[in-house]
Design an enzyme around this catalytic site. Sequence first.
Site, PDB file in Angstrom:
ATOM      1  N   GLY A 270     -17.668  11.618  -5.036  1.00  0.00           N
ATOM      2  CA  GLY A 270     -16.255  11.573  -4.674  1.00  0.00           C
ATOM      3  C   GLY A 270     -16.055  12.302  -3.366  1.00  0.00           C
ATOM      4  O   GLY A 270     -15.364  13.317  -3.301  1.00  0.00           O
TER       5      GLY A 270
ATOM      6  N   GLY B 120      -9.756  14.345   0.297  1.00  0.00           N
ATOM      7  CA  GLY B 120      -9.352  15.538  -0.442  1.00  0.00           C
ATOM      8  C   GLY B 120     -10.417  16.613  -0.568  1.00  0.00           C
ATOM      9  O   GLY B 120     -11.130  16.932   0.387  1.00  0.00           O
TER      10      GLY B 120
ATOM     11  N   PHE C 172     -15.974   5.264  -3.242  1.00  0.00           N
ATOM     12  CA  PHE C 172     -15.611   3.915  -3.669  1.00  0.00           C
ATOM     13  C   PHE C 172     -14.438   3.494  -2.797  1.00  0.00           C
ATOM     14  O   PHE C 172     -13.283   3.662  -3.153  1.00  0.00           O
ATOM     15  CB  PHE C 172     -15.237   3.915  -5.155  1.00  0.00           C
ATOM     16  CG  PHE C 172     -15.287   2.548  -5.796  1.00  0.00           C
ATOM     17  CD1 PHE C 172     -16.018   1.512  -5.247  1.00  0.00           C
ATOM     18  CD2 PHE C 172     -14.609   2.319  -6.987  1.00  0.00           C
ATOM     19  CE1 PHE C 172     -16.080   0.261  -5.853  1.00  0.00           C
ATOM     20  CE2 PHE C 172     -14.661   1.073  -7.611  1.00  0.00           C
ATOM     21  CZ  PHE C 172     -15.400   0.049  -7.043  1.00  0.00           C
ATOM     22  N   GLU C 173     -14.754   2.982  -1.617  1.00  0.00           N
ATOM     23  CA  GLU C 173     -13.725   2.698  -0.615  1.00  0.00           C
ATOM     24  C   GLU C 173     -13.798   1.243  -0.154  1.00  0.00           C
ATOM     25  O   GLU C 173     -14.799   0.557  -0.349  1.00  0.00           O
ATOM     26  CB  GLU C 173     -13.898   3.637   0.581  1.00  0.00           C
ATOM     27  CG  GLU C 173     -13.779   5.118   0.245  1.00  0.00           C
ATOM     28  CD  GLU C 173     -12.375   5.552  -0.148  1.00  0.00           C
ATOM     29  OE1 GLU C 173     -11.425   4.750   0.014  1.00  0.00           O
ATOM     30  OE2 GLU C 173     -12.222   6.694  -0.628  1.00  0.00           O
TER      31      GLU C 173
ATOM     32  N   ALA D 144     -19.061   5.254  -8.926  1.00  0.00           N
ATOM     33  CA  ALA D 144     -19.858   6.424  -9.323  1.00  0.00           C
ATOM     34  C   ALA D 144     -19.989   6.540 -10.840  1.00  0.00           C
ATOM     35  O   ALA D 144     -20.875   7.238 -11.327  1.00  0.00           O
ATOM     36  CB  ALA D 144     -19.240   7.701  -8.758  1.00  0.00           C
TER      37      ALA D 144
ATOM     38  N   TYR E 167       1.404  18.763 -17.316  1.00  0.00           N
ATOM     39  CA  TYR E 167       0.079  18.944 -16.733  1.00  0.00           C
ATOM     40  C   TYR E 167      -0.848  19.693 -17.692  1.00  0.00           C
ATOM     41  O   TYR E 167      -1.644  19.075 -18.403  1.00  0.00           O
ATOM     42  CB  TYR E 167       0.141  19.625 -15.356  1.00  0.00           C
ATOM     43  CG  TYR E 167      -1.027  19.190 -14.503  1.00  0.00           C
ATOM     44  CD1 TYR E 167      -0.865  18.227 -13.513  1.00  0.00           C
ATOM     45  CD2 TYR E 167      -2.311  19.686 -14.714  1.00  0.00           C
ATOM     46  CE1 TYR E 167      -1.949  17.771 -12.773  1.00  0.00           C
ATOM     47  CE2 TYR E 167      -3.392  19.248 -13.976  1.00  0.00           C
ATOM     48  CZ  TYR E 167      -3.206  18.297 -13.007  1.00  0.00           C
ATOM     49  OH  TYR E 167      -4.289  17.848 -12.284  1.00  0.00           O
TER      50      TYR E 167
ATOM     51  N   VAL F 234      -0.956  18.328  -1.837  1.00  0.00           N
ATOM     52  CA  VAL F 234      -0.523  16.934  -1.822  1.00  0.00           C
ATOM     53  C   VAL F 234      -1.746  16.027  -1.825  1.00  0.00           C
ATOM     54  O   VAL F 234      -2.613  16.121  -0.963  1.00  0.00           O
ATOM     55  CB  VAL F 234       0.342  16.640  -0.578  1.00  0.00           C
ATOM     56  CG1 VAL F 234       0.751  15.168  -0.539  1.00  0.00           C
ATOM     57  CG2 VAL F 234       1.587  17.524  -0.579  1.00  0.00           C
TER      58      VAL F 234
END
Length: 392
Positions: free
Chosen positions: A47, A51, A73-74, A111, A233, A270
Amino acid sequence: MIVEPKVREFICTTAHPVGCYENVKNQIAYVKNQGIVEGPKKVLVIGASTGYGLASRITAAFGCQADTLGIMFERPSNGKRTATPGWYNTAAFEKEAEAAGLYAKSMNGDAFSKEVKEQAIEMIRKDLGQVDLVVYSLAAPRRTTADGVTWSSSLKTTDAPFTEKSLDLRTNTIVTKTVEPAEEGELEGTIKVMGGEDWMDWMDALHEAGVLAENAVTVAYSYIGPKLTYPIYNDGTIGQAKKHLTKTANEINEKYPDVKAYISVNKALVTQASSAIPIVPLYFAILYKVMKEQGTHEGCIQQISRLFHDKLFAKTIPVDEEGRIRMDDWELSDEVQNAVMKCWKEVTTENVEQISDIEGYWQDFYQMFGFKLDGVDYSKDVNIEVQIPSLV
């Protein structure tokens, strides 16, 4: 073409290749400025394209001088629409790493799949021998397991409905939102996607293949947040998945004594995922203002750089009673939370722009997609078909 941001609620459907490159360069410059960390030298980031995962790859490469293999994974550009920001970020990272004489290769695929795990192991074996750090930073809405079942994550409570103030991102107005309880199967699906099962699958595969260095470290990222957001959450479906992630870290440590697994509990930032959560964007916007005023605000790269420098590779690694590294220590301080809750009680549509940092929230949002960065001329035509060197 001239690329402009196209935003629908919390989703931006375009990304700017030059802006993404500038964003990556800015993060690299920050890491270089912090100095070298005595840390890992062969790193796998699962990943790795946006971020915290991207920040981890940048910090490992330019802060530790490490060779890195990144899993993502783009979607590339098809000539008519732009690539995803993670595609452009990875292209930028590889070019900058190559210029610095660092090994950097990437794999584009699911992944969660056995095939990608096998391909990654082969590449490690061929190019790196072994890895001494595995960063697990996947963020995905669904996962197909080995038995062919596709699981989806959901954002729900696990008890009663939860109603609270929220920020309507389309109009910057204060509204009331209700989050409903999970229905049958939704909690299980969220744990399957966002819990630690796949992290354990990766560690099993890497260990069995002999590509983990002795005393290798692995870290996965989590979030707890303030009591205000507990119902949606920490106590909700996502929180239950994150608790499973912590449980998995303990299981990895028990199963593999030659590996050390950690959970890093990070601060509110964010992301594409967090923008979709009701109530959370308003909390973030208020938090940003408070932490900026107190001089403790961090973005992704500042936080991961601090993690590597001060905690994960320190001589004595500071952990809480559950063995977790707490990067949310500044966010959850009494000084910050008391100020946030005071603003929360007072915030209205009329004063939201004064009482919170909506501008900072939106700036972070747009910069994830390569927009609103200094030094980029957004009126210029740009080539949207960018290649990632290691994937050519």
